[in-house]
Design a protein around this motif. Sequence first.
Motif, PDB file in Angstrom:
ATOM      1  N   TYR A   1      54.024 -35.546  39.626  1.00 55.47           N
ATOM      2  CA  TYR A   1      54.985 -36.547  39.697  1.00 55.47           C
ATOM      3  C   TYR A   1      56.021 -36.189  40.557  1.00 55.47           C
ATOM      4  CZ  TYR A   1      53.283 -37.344  34.974  1.00 55.47           C
ATOM      5  OH  TYR A   1      52.213 -37.604  33.880  1.00 55.47           O
ATOM      6  N   ASP A   2      56.918 -37.405  41.146  1.00 53.77           N
ATOM      7  CA  ASP A   2      57.946 -37.300  42.336  1.00 53.77           C
ATOM      8  C   ASP A   2      58.669 -35.928  42.028  1.00 53.77           C
ATOM      9  OD1 ASP A   2      56.765 -39.234  43.435  1.00 53.77           O
ATOM     10  OD2 ASP A   2      58.299 -40.684  42.949  1.00 53.77           O
ATOM     11  N   VAL A   3      59.162 -35.916  40.975  1.00 52.18           N
ATOM     12  CA  VAL A   3      60.053 -34.719  40.612  1.00 52.18           C
ATOM     13  C   VAL A   3      59.482 -33.317  41.032  1.00 52.18           C
ATOM     14  CG1 VAL A   3      59.742 -34.431  38.077  1.00 52.18           C
ATOM     15  CG2 VAL A   3      61.942 -33.822  39.020  1.00 52.18           C
ATOM     16  N   ASP A   4      58.028 -33.317  40.878  1.00 55.16           N
ATOM     17  CA  ASP A   4      57.446 -32.089  41.246  1.00 55.16           C
ATOM     18  C   ASP A   4      57.151 -31.708  42.594  1.00 55.16           C
ATOM     19  OD1 ASP A   4      57.608 -31.142  38.581  1.00 55.16           O
ATOM     20  OD2 ASP A   4      56.094 -32.329  37.982  1.00 55.16           O
ATOM     21  N   ILE A   5      57.132 -32.705  43.456  1.00 60.30           N
ATOM     22  CA  ILE A   5      56.832 -32.691  45.055  1.00 60.30           C
ATOM     23  C   ILE A   5      57.587 -31.616  45.650  1.00 60.30           C
ATOM     24  CG2 ILE A   5      56.545 -34.075  47.035  1.00 60.30           C
ATOM     25  CD1 ILE A   5      55.483 -36.252  45.421  1.00 60.30           C
ATOM     26  N   PRO A   6      58.839 -31.643  45.355  1.00 65.79           N
ATOM     27  CA  PRO A   6      59.805 -30.597  46.304  1.00 65.79           C
ATOM     28  C   PRO A   6      59.391 -29.183  45.810  1.00 65.79           C
ATOM     29  CG  PRO A   6      61.172 -32.317  45.558  1.00 65.79           C
ATOM     30  CD  PRO A   6      59.832 -32.690  44.975  1.00 65.79           C
ATOM     31  N   TRP A   7      59.242 -29.045  44.642  1.00 63.44           N
ATOM     32  CA  TRP A   7      58.650 -27.670  44.071  1.00 63.44           C
ATOM     33  C   TRP A   7      57.295 -27.259  44.766  1.00 63.44           C
ATOM     34  CZ3 TRP A   7      54.158 -26.762  41.411  1.00 63.44           C
ATOM     35  CH2 TRP A   7      53.823 -25.391  41.140  1.00 63.44           C
ATOM     36  N   ALA A   8      56.208 -28.430  45.112  1.00 66.90           N
ATOM     37  CA  ALA A   8      54.921 -28.205  45.217  1.00 66.90           C
ATOM     38  C   ALA A   8      55.142 -27.841  46.993  1.00 66.90           C
ATOM     39  CB  ALA A   8      54.107 -29.234  45.214  1.00 66.90           C
ATOM     40  N   ILE A   9      55.907 -28.575  47.630  1.00 66.12           N
ATOM     41  CA  ILE A   9      56.070 -28.406  49.038  1.00 66.12           C
ATOM     42  C   ILE A   9      56.689 -26.884  49.091  1.00 66.12           C
ATOM     43  CG2 ILE A   9      57.324 -28.841  51.005  1.00 66.12           C
ATOM     44  CD1 ILE A   9      57.103 -31.713  49.869  1.00 66.12           C
ATOM     45  N   GLU A  10      57.725 -26.525  48.462  1.00 65.96           N
ATOM     46  CA  GLU A  10      58.471 -25.287  48.808  1.00 65.96           C
ATOM     47  C   GLU A  10      57.626 -23.999  48.525  1.00 65.96           C
ATOM     48  OE1 GLU A  10      61.398 -22.647  49.609  1.00 65.96           O
ATOM     49  OE2 GLU A  10      61.769 -24.750  49.664  1.00 65.96           O
ATOM     50  N   ASN A  11      56.694 -24.222  47.471  1.00 71.08           N
ATOM     51  CA  ASN A  11      55.707 -23.183  47.125  1.00 71.08           C
ATOM     52  C   ASN A  11      54.507 -23.300  48.029  1.00 71.08           C
ATOM     53  OD1 ASN A  11      57.529 -21.567  45.112  1.00 71.08           O
ATOM     54  ND2 ASN A  11      57.695 -23.535  44.370  1.00 71.08           N
ATOM     55  N   GLY A  12      54.305 -24.130  48.654  1.00 71.24           N
ATOM     56  CA  GLY A  12      52.766 -24.090  49.563  1.00 71.24           C
ATOM     57  C   GLY A  12      51.640 -24.515  48.496  1.00 71.24           C
ATOM     58  N   ILE A  13      52.020 -25.288  47.578  1.00 67.48           N
ATOM     59  CA  ILE A  13      51.000 -25.889  46.647  1.00 67.48           C
ATOM     60  C   ILE A  13      50.482 -26.916  47.447  1.00 67.48           C
ATOM     61  CG2 ILE A  13      50.559 -26.939  44.487  1.00 67.48           C
ATOM     62  CD1 ILE A  13      51.623 -23.908  44.305  1.00 67.48           C
ATOM     63  N   GLU A  14      48.968 -27.066  47.613  1.00 65.81           N
ATOM     64  CA  GLU A  14      48.243 -28.381  48.006  1.00 65.81           C
ATOM     65  C   GLU A  14      48.194 -29.401  46.840  1.00 65.81           C
ATOM     66  OE1 GLU A  14      44.549 -26.721  49.533  1.00 65.81           O
ATOM     67  OE2 GLU A  14      45.972 -25.065  50.602  1.00 65.81           O
ATOM     68  N   PHE A  15      48.126 -30.463  47.257  1.00 64.74           N
ATOM     69  CA  PHE A  15      48.063 -31.478  46.370  1.00 64.74           C
ATOM     70  C   PHE A  15      47.450 -32.780  46.710  1.00 64.74           C
ATOM     71  CE2 PHE A  15      52.437 -31.750  47.947  1.00 64.74           C
ATOM     72  CZ  PHE A  15      52.724 -33.150  48.093  1.00 64.74           C
ATOM     73  N   PHE A  16      46.853 -33.605  45.853  1.00 63.53           N
ATOM     74  CA  PHE A  16      46.146 -34.630  46.321  1.00 63.53           C
ATOM     75  C   PHE A  16      47.132 -35.878  46.586  1.00 63.53           C
ATOM     76  CE2 PHE A  16      41.551 -34.292  44.402  1.00 63.53           C
ATOM     77  CZ  PHE A  16      41.376 -32.958  45.113  1.00 63.53           C
TER      78      PHE A  16
END
Length: 183
Positions: free
Chosen positions: A28-43
């Motif tokens: 979800y959009d709300v989780d994208i900053p968290w993913a980027i900040e933590n180096g999480i790769e995503f589809f």
Amino acid sequence: SVASAFEAEEVLECCSPESHIMIMGILYDVDIPWAIENGIEFFVFNYARLPYILEKAKELGKKAKLHIEVETGANRTGMQADEVPKTLTFLKKNSKYLEFEGLCTHFGGAESFANKFKIDQQHKRYKEFVKICKKKKVEPNYKHIACSAAALAYPETTYDMVRIGVAQFGFWPSPDVYYMHLQ
């Protein structure tokens, strides 16, 4: 979401610096900053999402690690063919903030040999997307399309990595795949 972020923090604490975490489903959009900040790769399944991802990556001053999932015939998730050229141009133009980690697709029904024609057609379409990447000089770090069934039944689909599911638990994906190995 708070619960998923809390659980993910626990996961991050258990990972070595060499570990990679990839979210293959919806983010979800709300989780994208968290993913980027933590180096999480995503589809990423569609072009429309890229400007938002770029905006968040710029705000954080970190690269977003993206796997572009293309639609090859499973008709589940995946970027449509007409969006791929502009997506590659967008990735190239914004490579300071967007890392093209992977080009992938989803095989629907790889566990059944009745779907061999469908799988072969999807693989053919995927190879066309790979050609487009080469032509535009925007290539992913990884090419990946194989799930457990595809890796076991169609070894030519393993490319750079495999997204193992049921096989990680010691199960055969299906009787078809099991019987093929008995032969």
